[in-house]
Enzyme design. Structure first.
Site, PDB file in Angstrom:
ATOM      1  CG  ASN A 178      -2.111  -0.891   1.053  1.00  0.00           C
ATOM      2  OD1 ASN A 178      -2.696  -0.956  -0.017  1.00  0.00           O
ATOM      3  ND2 ASN A 178      -2.474  -1.617   2.099  1.00  0.00           N
TER       4      ASN A 178
ATOM      5  CG  HIS B  37      -6.812  -9.231   2.369  1.00  0.00           C
ATOM      6  ND1 HIS B  37      -5.512  -9.335   2.804  1.00  0.00           N
ATOM      7  CD2 HIS B  37      -7.365  -8.247   3.110  1.00  0.00           C
ATOM      8  CE1 HIS B  37      -5.283  -8.456   3.758  1.00  0.00           C
ATOM      9  NE2 HIS B  37      -6.407  -7.790   3.959  1.00  0.00           N
TER      10      HIS B  37
ATOM     11  CG  HIS C 165      -8.340  -0.116   0.359  1.00  0.00           C
ATOM     12  ND1 HIS C 165      -7.437   0.341   1.301  1.00  0.00           N
ATOM     13  CD2 HIS C 165      -8.072  -1.438   0.215  1.00  0.00           C
ATOM     14  CE1 HIS C 165      -6.666  -0.662   1.695  1.00  0.00           C
ATOM     15  NE2 HIS C 165      -7.037  -1.754   1.038  1.00  0.00           N
TER      16      HIS C 165
END
Length: 438
Positions: A149, A172, A201
């Site tokens: 990230n 995930h 996200h």
């Protein structure tokens, strides 16, 4: 012989999950696992974990390599998995939280968007440039799988740095959240068909249906919305169910993550919102402290001769490797350059969409247009991502200011002058973790 290289393998717990997944498949009984990390102590622990997984699975032909030399690890690799954290918990992550708090800017995770996500991207992209150059030189045909990230920012940068490399970003959130929603409804995830799309996200389930034994399908969204209306939602998931009521679709990433992607939930002088939605401020700091304690405990146990648990996960990496090696097809959710996969998002942004995988590689599936309100929310993030990528690649300080100015949460809390000073303070505090900017 297939060679799988893990960059940042000192992330021992995550490496343990990935290696358990890969090595549990008999196809890789004679592969090479090459572990790399710049932290020799953490690397040593991961090497012990890898060797004990092999012992537990009776894989004497698997060759384990561990090196602090990245080029040695990459040489001849077929698959490269990125899992590093540039700057580590200390000093980098602590700085990402502490300095913004001096300005009254509070965060939960700070690894994807927001001022923390911006600076995590700024310190990661120069390292990605070096890694991509090494891959071009040493294993140009390898598939690069990124778990680091800020996912979209990093994958966007990789596409700009080395557009010819085969690469996909993996997370995930889709598989975890789909299982979570099934549990909320008392259903078996094996009976659920879903489609998700967006950006990492900030993707949304466009379809969430149950397959009945008679062949009929049931749209489960009415039942999910009824949970929200009735207040029958998990205490730590109030934000996502609130978003469901307001936008009509369920977002794939957790409530604590989503709370800092918009200007809606964390507001100065509004602690009632923090309490109402159960927002865990400084959550990533708590997680990191727990992970460090867990790593120290694991290292102590390993030094005492303890066996290693072979823990299967639902991460995509092992399935992708298996599909490319054997040709057996599968479906994943991957982060790839948009290029028209989602019509109403920028062409050069990185989107998270369903992808077919087989011997031919990772093949994204076109989604079309998202509902307008979802695309609008997503573009709040892609604006910041684009500016952060180009600030890092062009080494422009002015573009860092502009990325922070456009960030939804940062700009809702701070004035332009405060944002400028905050950026200056963060650049100074990061020191040699960042390059010089023009």
């Amino acid at each position: 012989m297939t060679k799988i290289c893990l960059i940042g393998a000192g992330s021992t717990v995550f490496a343990q999950a990935i290696l358990s997944d890969v090595l549990s498949n008999g196809v890789f009984a004679d592969c090479v696992i090459s572990l790399h990390d710049i932290d020799g102590e953490r690397l040593k622990t991961s090497e012990i974990v890898a060797r004990r997984i092999c012992d537990g699975l009776d894989l004497p032909r698997v060759r384990i390599e561990a090196t602090t030399e990245r080029r040695v690890a990459l040489a001849g690799a077929n698959f490269v998995i990125l899992m590093m954290q540039v700057g580590g918990y200390r000093p980098a992550t602590v700085v990402d939280f502490d300095i913004p708090k001096r300005y009254g800017l509070r965060q939960t995770i700070a690894d994807t968007l927001g001022i923390g996500g911006i600076f995590r991207g700024l310190r990661t992209i120069p390292v990605l440039q070096e890694i991509c150059r090494d891959i071009e030189d040493l294993c140009p045909d390898a598939l690069l799988m990124n778990y680091v990230n800020p996912m979209a920012i990093n994958c966007w940068a990789i596409g700009e740095i080395a557009p010819q490399l085969r690469t996909v970003g993996l997370c995930h959130s889709v598989q975890h959240t789909s299982a979570h929603l099934a549990r909320c409804l008392g259903e078996d995830i094996a009976d659920i068909d879903y489609v998700s799309a967006g950006i990492n996200h900030v993707a949304f389930f466009l379809k969430f249906n149950k397959r009945h034994r008679d062949g009929s399908t049931e749209d489960l969204y009415p039942r999910l919305k009824a949970l929200a209306v009735d207040g029958q939602v998990p205490p730590d998931d109030r934000i996502r169910f609130d978003v469901l009521q307001r936008l009509g679709y369920f977002v794939t990433e957790s409530s604590e993550h989503f709370s800092e992607y918009t200007a809606w939930y964390i507001k100065r002088g509004r602690d009632d919102l923090i309490e109402r939605y159960g927002i865990p401020l400084d959550e990533y700091i708590t997680r990191c402290e727990d992970q460090i304690a867990g790593w120290n405990k694991l290292r102590s146990e390993l030094e005492g001769g303890a066996p290693v648990e072979i823990c299967r996960s639902n991460e995509y990496a092992a399935g992708i490797i298996h599909a490319l090696v054997t040709g057996q097809s599968g479906l994943i959710y991957g982060n790839v350059r948009n290029g028209g996969l989602i019509d109403n998002l920028p062409a050069d942004c990185v989107v998270e969409v369903p992808c077919h995988v087989d011997r031919n590689g990772v093949q994204p599936i076109k989604v079309g247009s998202l509902p307008r309100q979802l695309a609008a929310v997503i573009r709040l993030s892609t604006n910041v991502q684009e500016l952060t990528v180009h600030a890092a690649l062009e080494r422009r300080r002015e573009t860092i200011y502009q990325a922070a100015l456009l960030d939804p949460h940062t700009s809702a809390e701070l004035s332009p002058d405060q944002i400028w000073h905050l950026v200056d303070d963060l650049i100074a505090a990061h020191g040699n973790l960042l390059p010089a900017y023009r």
